[in-house]
Design an enzyme around this catalytic site. Structure first.
Site, PDB file in Angstrom:
ATOM      1  N   TYR A   9       0.903  -1.222  -0.093  1.00 42.91           N
ATOM      2  CA  TYR A   9      -0.141  -0.015  -0.092  1.00 42.91           C
ATOM      3  C   TYR A   9       0.931   1.221   0.104  1.00 42.91           C
ATOM      4  O   TYR A   9       0.693   2.278  -0.722  1.00 42.91           O
ATOM      5  CB  TYR A   9      -1.006   0.100   1.315  1.00 42.91           C
ATOM      6  CG  TYR A   9      -2.112   0.890   1.293  1.00 42.91           C
ATOM      7  CD1 TYR A   9      -3.200   0.712   0.779  1.00 42.91           C
ATOM      8  CD2 TYR A   9      -1.661   2.223   1.912  1.00 42.91           C
ATOM      9  CE1 TYR A   9      -4.321   1.456   0.759  1.00 42.91           C
ATOM     10  CE2 TYR A   9      -2.781   3.246   1.864  1.00 42.91           C
ATOM     11  CZ  TYR A   9      -4.051   2.990   1.244  1.00 42.91           C
ATOM     12  OH  TYR A   9      -4.863   3.848   1.331  1.00 42.91           O
TER      13      TYR A   9
ATOM     14  N   LYS B 157       1.011   4.083  -2.982  1.00 49.92           N
ATOM     15  CA  LYS B 157       0.561   5.424  -2.784  1.00 49.92           C
ATOM     16  C   LYS B 157       1.806   6.386  -3.076  1.00 49.92           C
ATOM     17  O   LYS B 157       1.714   7.440  -3.468  1.00 49.92           O
ATOM     18  CB  LYS B 157       0.252   5.444  -1.332  1.00 49.92           C
ATOM     19  CG  LYS B 157      -1.242   4.718  -1.251  1.00 49.92           C
ATOM     20  CD  LYS B 157      -2.270   5.105  -2.019  1.00 49.92           C
ATOM     21  CE  LYS B 157      -3.399   4.713  -1.716  1.00 49.92           C
ATOM     22  NZ  LYS B 157      -4.711   5.104  -2.612  1.00 49.92           N
TER      23      LYS B 157
ATOM     24  N   THR C 201     -14.039   4.805   6.497  1.00 50.79           N
ATOM     25  CA  THR C 201     -14.811   4.315   5.586  1.00 50.79           C
ATOM     26  C   THR C 201     -14.742   2.892   5.655  1.00 50.79           C
ATOM     27  O   THR C 201     -13.951   1.937   6.568  1.00 50.79           O
ATOM     28  CB  THR C 201     -14.178   4.587   4.152  1.00 50.79           C
ATOM     29  OG1 THR C 201     -13.015   3.792   4.119  1.00 50.79           O
ATOM     30  CG2 THR C 201     -13.872   6.198   4.013  1.00 50.79           C
TER      31      THR C 201
HETATM   32  P1  NAI Z   1     -13.657   1.985   0.379  1.00 54.91           P
HETATM   33  O1  NAI Z   1     -13.405   0.479   0.567  1.00 54.91           O
HETATM   34  O2  NAI Z   1     -14.956   2.319   1.050  1.00 54.91           O
HETATM   35  O3  NAI Z   1     -14.133   2.201  -1.309  1.00 54.91           O
HETATM   36  C1  NAI Z   1     -13.306   1.696  -2.517  1.00 54.91           C
HETATM   37  C2  NAI Z   1     -14.143   1.512  -3.479  1.00 54.91           C
HETATM   38  O4  NAI Z   1     -13.317   1.251  -4.615  1.00 54.91           O
HETATM   39  C3  NAI Z   1     -15.125   0.323  -3.241  1.00 54.91           C
HETATM   40  O5  NAI Z   1     -16.468   0.693  -3.660  1.00 54.91           O
HETATM   41  C4  NAI Z   1     -14.445  -0.957  -4.257  1.00 54.91           C
HETATM   42  O6  NAI Z   1     -15.709  -1.681  -4.742  1.00 54.91           O
HETATM   43  C5  NAI Z   1     -13.792  -0.105  -5.344  1.00 54.91           C
HETATM   44  N1  NAI Z   1     -12.894  -0.622  -5.925  1.00 54.91           N
HETATM   45  C6  NAI Z   1     -11.995  -1.443  -5.410  1.00 54.91           C
HETATM   46  N2  NAI Z   1     -11.012  -2.196  -6.316  1.00 54.91           N
HETATM   47  C7  NAI Z   1     -11.380  -1.668  -7.352  1.00 54.91           C
HETATM   48  C8  NAI Z   1     -11.074  -1.881  -8.614  1.00 54.91           C
HETATM   49  N3  NAI Z   1     -10.107  -2.813  -9.074  1.00 54.91           N
HETATM   50  N4  NAI Z   1     -11.786  -1.393  -9.647  1.00 54.91           N
HETATM   51  C9  NAI Z   1     -12.898  -0.511  -9.517  1.00 54.91           C
HETATM   52  N5  NAI Z   1     -13.227  -0.254  -8.247  1.00 54.91           N
HETATM   53  C10 NAI Z   1     -12.706  -0.968  -7.336  1.00 54.91           C
HETATM   54  O7  NAI Z   1     -12.392   2.879   0.383  1.00 54.91           O
HETATM   55  P2  NAI Z   1     -12.133   4.288   0.914  1.00 54.91           P
HETATM   56  O8  NAI Z   1     -11.893   4.520   2.010  1.00 54.91           O
HETATM   57  O9  NAI Z   1     -13.017   5.081   0.290  1.00 54.91           O
HETATM   58  O10 NAI Z   1     -11.053   4.699  -0.262  1.00 54.91           O
HETATM   59  C11 NAI Z   1     -10.811   5.219  -1.281  1.00 54.91           C
HETATM   60  C12 NAI Z   1      -9.435   5.572  -1.817  1.00 54.91           C
HETATM   61  O11 NAI Z   1      -8.873   6.387  -0.716  1.00 54.91           O
HETATM   62  C13 NAI Z   1      -8.669   4.559  -1.961  1.00 54.91           C
HETATM   63  O12 NAI Z   1      -7.572   4.568  -2.876  1.00 54.91           O
HETATM   64  C14 NAI Z   1      -7.768   4.292  -0.739  1.00 54.91           C
HETATM   65  O13 NAI Z   1      -6.619   3.868  -0.841  1.00 54.91           O
HETATM   66  C15 NAI Z   1      -7.820   5.747  -0.327  1.00 54.91           C
HETATM   67  N6  NAI Z   1      -7.571   6.240   1.020  1.00 54.91           N
HETATM   68  C16 NAI Z   1      -8.251   5.581   1.979  1.00 54.91           C
HETATM   69  C17 NAI Z   1      -8.099   5.966   3.196  1.00 54.91           C
HETATM   70  C18 NAI Z   1      -8.765   5.524   4.562  1.00 54.91           C
HETATM   71  O14 NAI Z   1      -8.249   5.512   5.395  1.00 54.91           O
HETATM   72  N7  NAI Z   1     -10.159   5.164   4.308  1.00 54.91           N
HETATM   73  C19 NAI Z   1      -6.836   6.892   3.644  1.00 54.91           C
HETATM   74  C20 NAI Z   1      -6.187   7.517   2.694  1.00 54.91           C
HETATM   75  C21 NAI Z   1      -6.483   7.056   1.312  1.00 54.91           C
END
Ligand code: NAI
Length: 248
Positions: free
Chosen positions: A155, A159, A190
């Site tokens: 990860y 990133k 989330t």
């Molecule tokens: P989440 O798990 O709530 O949502 C992620 C969405 O991406 C899901 O709906 C999933 O079905 C979709 N997804 C996963 N793999 C996929 C693929 N191969 N193709 C298309 N869609 C796909 O996650 P969240 O927390 O909203 O994360 C969103 C972004 O933010 C990610 O890139 C994550 O790394 C980043 N992020 C999240 C943090 C956190 O603490 N939640 C912190 C910093 C960054």
């Protein structure tokens, strides 16, 4: 004034079926954009698109496949005629393990979605934007795009890669009207963190000087700013919204 500032714009948000992507799709739509709600989970994408209404289109994409990303952009142009905004947000957390024990298949999955997936989307989006005179792209990195974190080598590597990819694309296309930035959220409450153990979650909140995790809506606000003309001279930047995490 911000109300309809994205009126007439067409946006793709990947991973828009949940969490940060969902909050972003909803906010961009509220500001007037037509939004392609793209997610691997098609029922989640349908749910969010339905909540937005007729200005949204659900699209099933797996960003780890080149052809799927290209199809997503082609489909967007077919339906809405242009692409102005892209938020490459789809991502996964991956396994938790020390680097010396990190599962090889987990490494491939995380790099495939969080790094290669962003590249595939970025590549197709840039081509579409150049054809219509420009656009703006936001890549979802993390605070872990600039600092390390134990038991998350894939990860963290992905990133950091997203931040570098963003800077490179930004300087390549700055004269052609394409702005590219990345965002570094701190830990956000989330479903992504649903698999993490409770100990990790409570420990993680305390790591932020503000004493809490962030909210998806707080990240969406930064995306909405960056994709608007209010951010017209911001490109190649990596902007952190992490409650002070990386200030320590
Ligand atoms: P989440 O798990 O709530 O949502 C992620 C969405 O991406 C899901 O709906 C999933 O079905 C979709 N997804 C996963 N793999 C996929 C693929 N191969 N193709 C298309 N869609 C796909 O996650 P969240 O927390 O909203 O994360 C969103 C972004 O933010 C990610 O890139 C994550 O790394 C980043 N992020 C999240 C943090 C956190 O603490 N939640 C912190 C910093 C960054």
């Amino acid at each position: 004034m911000m109300d309809q500032e994205l009126a007439g714009k067409v946006a793709i948000v990947t991973g828009a079926g949940s969490g940060i992507g969902e909050a972003t799709a909803l906010l961009l739509a509220r500001r007037g954009a037509k939004v392609v709600v793209a997610d691997r989970d098609d029922s989640a994408a349908e749910r969010v698109a339905k909540a937005i209404g007729e200005d949204a289109m659900a699209y099933a994409v797996d960003v780890s496949f080149l052809s799927s990303c290209g199809e997503m952009v082609r489909h967007t142009l077919g339906r809405f005629g242009r692409l102005d905004i892209a938020v490459n947000n789809a991502g996964i957390g991956g396994p938790q393990a020390l680097t010396g024990d990190y599962p090889i298949d987990g490494w491939a999955q995380v790099i495939g979605v969080n790094l290669t997936g962003v590249f595939y989307c970025l590549r197709a989006e840039i081509q579409a934007m150049l054809a219509t005179g420009g656009g703006v792209i936001v890549n979802m990195a993390s605070i872990l795009g600039s600092v390390g974190f134990p038991q998350a080598v894939a990860y963290v590597a992905a990133k950091h890669g997203v931040v570098g990819m963003t800077r490179t694309a930004a300087i390549e296309y700055a004269r052609q009207g394409v702005r590219v930035n990345s965002i570094g959220p701190g830990f956000i409450d989330t479903p992504l963190l649903a698999d993490a153990d409770q100990e990790v979650i409570s420990g993680v909140s305390a790591l932020h000087p503000v004493g809490r995790m962030g909210r998806a809506e707080e990240v969406a606000e930064l995306v909405a700013f960056l994709v608007s003309d209010r951010a017209s001279n911001i490109t190649g930047s990596y902007l952190v919204t992490g409650g002070g995490y990386t200030a320590q």
